[in-house]
Write a protein that holds these residues in place. Structure first.
Motif, PDB file in Angstrom:
ATOM      1  N   SER A  10      27.463 -13.449  38.941  1.00  0.00           N
ATOM      2  CA  SER A  10      27.216 -14.869  38.689  1.00  0.00           C
ATOM      3  C   SER A  10      26.362 -15.421  39.820  1.00  0.00           C
ATOM      4  O   SER A  10      26.636 -15.159  40.993  1.00  0.00           O
ATOM      5  CB  SER A  10      28.557 -15.612  38.625  1.00  0.00           C
ATOM      6  N   VAL A  11      25.317 -16.138  39.458  1.00  0.00           N
ATOM      7  CA  VAL A  11      24.441 -16.747  40.461  1.00  0.00           C
ATOM      8  C   VAL A  11      24.243 -18.217  40.122  1.00  0.00           C
ATOM      9  O   VAL A  11      24.344 -18.626  38.964  1.00  0.00           O
ATOM     10  CB  VAL A  11      23.069 -16.049  40.549  1.00  0.00           C
ATOM     11  N   THR A  12      23.950 -18.993  41.126  1.00  0.00           N
ATOM     12  CA  THR A  12      23.644 -20.404  40.947  1.00  0.00           C
ATOM     13  C   THR A  12      22.173 -20.603  41.295  1.00  0.00           C
ATOM     14  O   THR A  12      21.725 -20.190  42.363  1.00  0.00           O
ATOM     15  CB  THR A  12      24.530 -21.265  41.863  1.00  0.00           C
ATOM     16  N   LEU A  13      21.450 -21.208  40.368  1.00  0.00           N
ATOM     17  CA  LEU A  13      20.019 -21.417  40.548  1.00  0.00           C
ATOM     18  C   LEU A  13      19.669 -22.867  40.271  1.00  0.00           C
ATOM     19  O   LEU A  13      20.345 -23.541  39.491  1.00  0.00           O
ATOM     20  CB  LEU A  13      19.230 -20.537  39.561  1.00  0.00           C
ATOM     21  N   PRO A  14      18.570 -23.344  40.866  1.00  0.00           N
ATOM     22  CA  PRO A  14      18.096 -24.691  40.538  1.00  0.00           C
ATOM     23  C   PRO A  14      17.749 -24.771  39.046  1.00  0.00           C
ATOM     24  O   PRO A  14      17.291 -23.794  38.445  1.00  0.00           O
ATOM     25  CB  PRO A  14      16.831 -24.848  41.395  1.00  0.00           C
ATOM     26  N   THR A  15      17.966 -25.922  38.462  1.00  0.00           N
ATOM     27  CA  THR A  15      17.703 -26.075  37.027  1.00  0.00           C
ATOM     28  C   THR A  15      16.247 -25.785  36.675  1.00  0.00           C
ATOM     29  O   THR A  15      15.972 -25.247  35.594  1.00  0.00           O
ATOM     30  CB  THR A  15      18.092 -27.482  36.531  1.00  0.00           C
ATOM     31  N   ARG A  19      14.919 -23.158  33.834  1.00  0.00           N
ATOM     32  CA  ARG A  19      13.929 -23.486  32.797  1.00  0.00           C
ATOM     33  C   ARG A  19      12.797 -22.456  32.792  1.00  0.00           C
ATOM     34  O   ARG A  19      12.329 -22.021  31.731  1.00  0.00           O
ATOM     35  CB  ARG A  19      13.379 -24.895  32.996  1.00  0.00           C
ATOM     36  N   GLN A  20      12.355 -22.056  33.985  1.00  0.00           N
ATOM     37  CA  GLN A  20      11.305 -21.039  34.066  1.00  0.00           C
ATOM     38  C   GLN A  20      11.791 -19.714  33.474  1.00  0.00           C
ATOM     39  O   GLN A  20      11.063 -19.063  32.722  1.00  0.00           O
ATOM     40  CB  GLN A  20      10.883 -20.816  35.516  1.00  0.00           C
ATOM     41  N   LEU A  21      13.019 -19.339  33.812  1.00  0.00           N
ATOM     42  CA  LEU A  21      13.578 -18.100  33.265  1.00  0.00           C
ATOM     43  C   LEU A  21      13.641 -18.163  31.740  1.00  0.00           C
ATOM     44  O   LEU A  21      13.321 -17.185  31.053  1.00  0.00           O
ATOM     45  CB  LEU A  21      14.972 -17.835  33.836  1.00  0.00           C
ATOM     46  N   ASP A  22      14.055 -19.298  31.210  1.00  0.00           N
ATOM     47  CA  ASP A  22      14.100 -19.471  29.759  1.00  0.00           C
ATOM     48  C   ASP A  22      12.713 -19.304  29.134  1.00  0.00           C
ATOM     49  O   ASP A  22      12.561 -18.632  28.111  1.00  0.00           O
ATOM     50  CB  ASP A  22      14.670 -20.842  29.391  1.00  0.00           C
ATOM     51  N   ASP A  23      11.714 -19.907  29.767  1.00  0.00           N
ATOM     52  CA  ASP A  23      10.344 -19.801  29.254  1.00  0.00           C
ATOM     53  C   ASP A  23       9.851 -18.354  29.297  1.00  0.00           C
ATOM     54  O   ASP A  23       9.253 -17.859  28.339  1.00  0.00           O
ATOM     55  CB  ASP A  23       9.387 -20.694  30.063  1.00  0.00           C
ATOM     56  N   TRP A  24      10.079 -17.681  30.420  1.00  0.00           N
ATOM     57  CA  TRP A  24       9.635 -16.285  30.565  1.00  0.00           C
ATOM     58  C   TRP A  24      10.368 -15.375  29.589  1.00  0.00           C
ATOM     59  O   TRP A  24       9.765 -14.486  29.004  1.00  0.00           O
ATOM     60  CB  TRP A  24       9.837 -15.795  31.990  1.00  0.00           C
ATOM     61  N   ALA A  25      11.672 -15.601  29.429  1.00  0.00           N
ATOM     62  CA  ALA A  25      12.453 -14.795  28.491  1.00  0.00           C
ATOM     63  C   ALA A  25      11.937 -14.988  27.072  1.00  0.00           C
ATOM     64  O   ALA A  25      11.754 -14.016  26.327  1.00  0.00           O
ATOM     65  CB  ALA A  25      13.934 -15.170  28.584  1.00  0.00           C
ATOM     66  N   SER A  26      11.690 -16.228  26.708  1.00  0.00           N
ATOM     67  CA  SER A  26      11.185 -16.524  25.372  1.00  0.00           C
ATOM     68  C   SER A  26       9.831 -15.851  25.149  1.00  0.00           C
ATOM     69  O   SER A  26       9.598 -15.244  24.095  1.00  0.00           O
ATOM     70  CB  SER A  26      11.063 -18.034  25.196  1.00  0.00           C
ATOM     71  N   ALA A  27       8.956 -15.935  26.133  1.00  0.00           N
ATOM     72  CA  ALA A  27       7.630 -15.319  26.014  1.00  0.00           C
ATOM     73  C   ALA A  27       7.731 -13.797  25.886  1.00  0.00           C
ATOM     74  O   ALA A  27       6.896 -13.171  25.222  1.00  0.00           O
ATOM     75  CB  ALA A  27       6.766 -15.691  27.221  1.00  0.00           C
ATOM     76  N   ALA A  28       8.769 -13.223  26.490  1.00  0.00           N
ATOM     77  CA  ALA A  28       8.965 -11.773  26.433  1.00  0.00           C
ATOM     78  C   ALA A  28       9.749 -11.349  25.191  1.00  0.00           C
ATOM     79  O   ALA A  28       9.928 -10.158  24.940  1.00  0.00           O
ATOM     80  CB  ALA A  28       9.693 -11.294  27.687  1.00  0.00           C
ATOM     81  N   ARG A  32      17.912 -14.985  27.475  1.00  0.00           N
ATOM     82  CA  ARG A  32      17.928 -15.289  28.903  1.00  0.00           C
ATOM     83  C   ARG A  32      18.717 -14.232  29.687  1.00  0.00           C
ATOM     84  O   ARG A  32      18.274 -13.747  30.724  1.00  0.00           O
ATOM     85  CB  ARG A  32      18.514 -16.656  29.191  1.00  0.00           C
ATOM     86  N   GLY A  33      19.885 -13.861  29.198  1.00  0.00           N
ATOM     87  CA  GLY A  33      20.721 -12.877  29.889  1.00  0.00           C
ATOM     88  C   GLY A  33      20.042 -11.529  30.027  1.00  0.00           C
ATOM     89  O   GLY A  33      20.131 -10.878  31.065  1.00  0.00           O
ATOM     90  N   GLN A  34      19.362 -11.096  28.964  1.00  0.00           N
ATOM     91  CA  GLN A  34      18.635  -9.827  29.020  1.00  0.00           C
ATOM     92  C   GLN A  34      17.508  -9.894  30.049  1.00  0.00           C
ATOM     93  O   GLN A  34      17.335  -8.995  30.866  1.00  0.00           O
ATOM     94  CB  GLN A  34      18.042  -9.491  27.647  1.00  0.00           C
ATOM     95  N   PHE A  35      16.757 -10.970  29.981  1.00  0.00           N
ATOM     96  CA  PHE A  35      15.617 -11.121  30.890  1.00  0.00           C
ATOM     97  C   PHE A  35      16.071 -11.189  32.336  1.00  0.00           C
ATOM     98  O   PHE A  35      15.508 -10.510  33.199  1.00  0.00           O
ATOM     99  CB  PHE A  35      14.815 -12.383  30.529  1.00  0.00           C
ATOM    100  N   THR A  36      17.089 -11.993  32.606  1.00  0.00           N
ATOM    101  CA  THR A  36      17.537 -12.141  33.995  1.00  0.00           C
ATOM    102  C   THR A  36      18.182 -10.869  34.521  1.00  0.00           C
ATOM    103  O   THR A  36      18.060 -10.559  35.710  1.00  0.00           O
ATOM    104  CB  THR A  36      18.488 -13.343  34.160  1.00  0.00           C
ATOM    105  N   SER A  37      18.825 -10.093  33.659  1.00  0.00           N
ATOM    106  CA  SER A  37      19.384  -8.811  34.099  1.00  0.00           C
ATOM    107  C   SER A  37      18.279  -7.877  34.568  1.00  0.00           C
ATOM    108  O   SER A  37      18.372  -7.261  35.637  1.00  0.00           O
ATOM    109  CB  SER A  37      20.176  -8.149  32.972  1.00  0.00           C
ATOM    110  N   VAL A  38      17.232  -7.783  33.765  1.00  0.00           N
ATOM    111  CA  VAL A  38      16.098  -6.930  34.128  1.00  0.00           C
ATOM    112  C   VAL A  38      15.427  -7.468  35.389  1.00  0.00           C
ATOM    113  O   VAL A  38      15.116  -6.716  36.317  1.00  0.00           O
ATOM    114  CB  VAL A  38      15.088  -6.822  32.965  1.00  0.00           C
ATOM    115  N   ALA A  39      15.219  -8.778  35.441  1.00  0.00           N
ATOM    116  CA  ALA A  39      14.566  -9.389  36.601  1.00  0.00           C
ATOM    117  C   ALA A  39      15.365  -9.166  37.885  1.00  0.00           C
ATOM    118  O   ALA A  39      14.795  -8.901  38.944  1.00  0.00           O
ATOM    119  CB  ALA A  39      14.358 -10.886  36.358  1.00  0.00           C
ATOM    120  N   LEU A  40      16.679  -9.255  37.788  1.00  0.00           N
ATOM    121  CA  LEU A  40      17.525  -9.035  38.956  1.00  0.00           C
ATOM    122  C   LEU A  40      17.390  -7.609  39.473  1.00  0.00           C
ATOM    123  O   LEU A  40      17.225  -7.379  40.670  1.00  0.00           O
ATOM    124  CB  LEU A  40      18.987  -9.342  38.628  1.00  0.00           C
ATOM    125  N   VAL A  41      17.434  -6.641  38.570  1.00  0.00           N
ATOM    126  CA  VAL A  41      17.317  -5.237  38.978  1.00  0.00           C
ATOM    127  C   VAL A  41      15.938  -4.956  39.572  1.00  0.00           C
ATOM    128  O   VAL A  41      15.818  -4.341  40.640  1.00  0.00           O
ATOM    129  CB  VAL A  41      17.610  -4.296  37.791  1.00  0.00           C
TER     130      VAL A  41
END
Length: 86
Positions: A10-15, A19-28, A32-41
């Motif tokens: 669990s991480v806390t990020l600025p809103t 929003r950027q993560l949501d946009d990038w995930a959508s574009a990909a 969001r969870g899938q995108f952030t998991s990959v981005a974290l690794v």
């Protein structure tokens, strides 16, 4: 396909970042969870390579570095490991 043990982080990020993560995930085309998991690794590996590049070197890389230094690959690895221990 075999099962992989999974855990949760669990991480806390600025809103705005969320929003950027949501946009990038959508574009990909990912959730969001899938995108952030990959981005974290990916990001963690990049950071780890900056902090401890020798941990990511294979035998060929050790040979190349040691040859350039005029020492054996074993001596180069032993030197790095001795510096990490001190």
């Amino acid at each position: 396909m075999s099962e992989v043990d999974m855990g949760r982080v669990s991480v806390t990020l600025p809103t705005e970042t969320i929003r950027q993560l949501d946009d990038w995930a959508s574009a990909a085309g990912l959730k969001r969870g899938q995108f952030t998991s990959v981005a974290l690794v990916v990001g963690a590996r990049i950071l780890a390579r900056q902090l401890s590049p020798e941990s990511f070197m294979n035998a060929e890389a050790w040979r190349g570095v040691s040859e350039a230094m005029g020492i054996s690959a074993e001596d180069a690895q032993a030197f790095v490991q001795s510096r990490k221990a001190s």
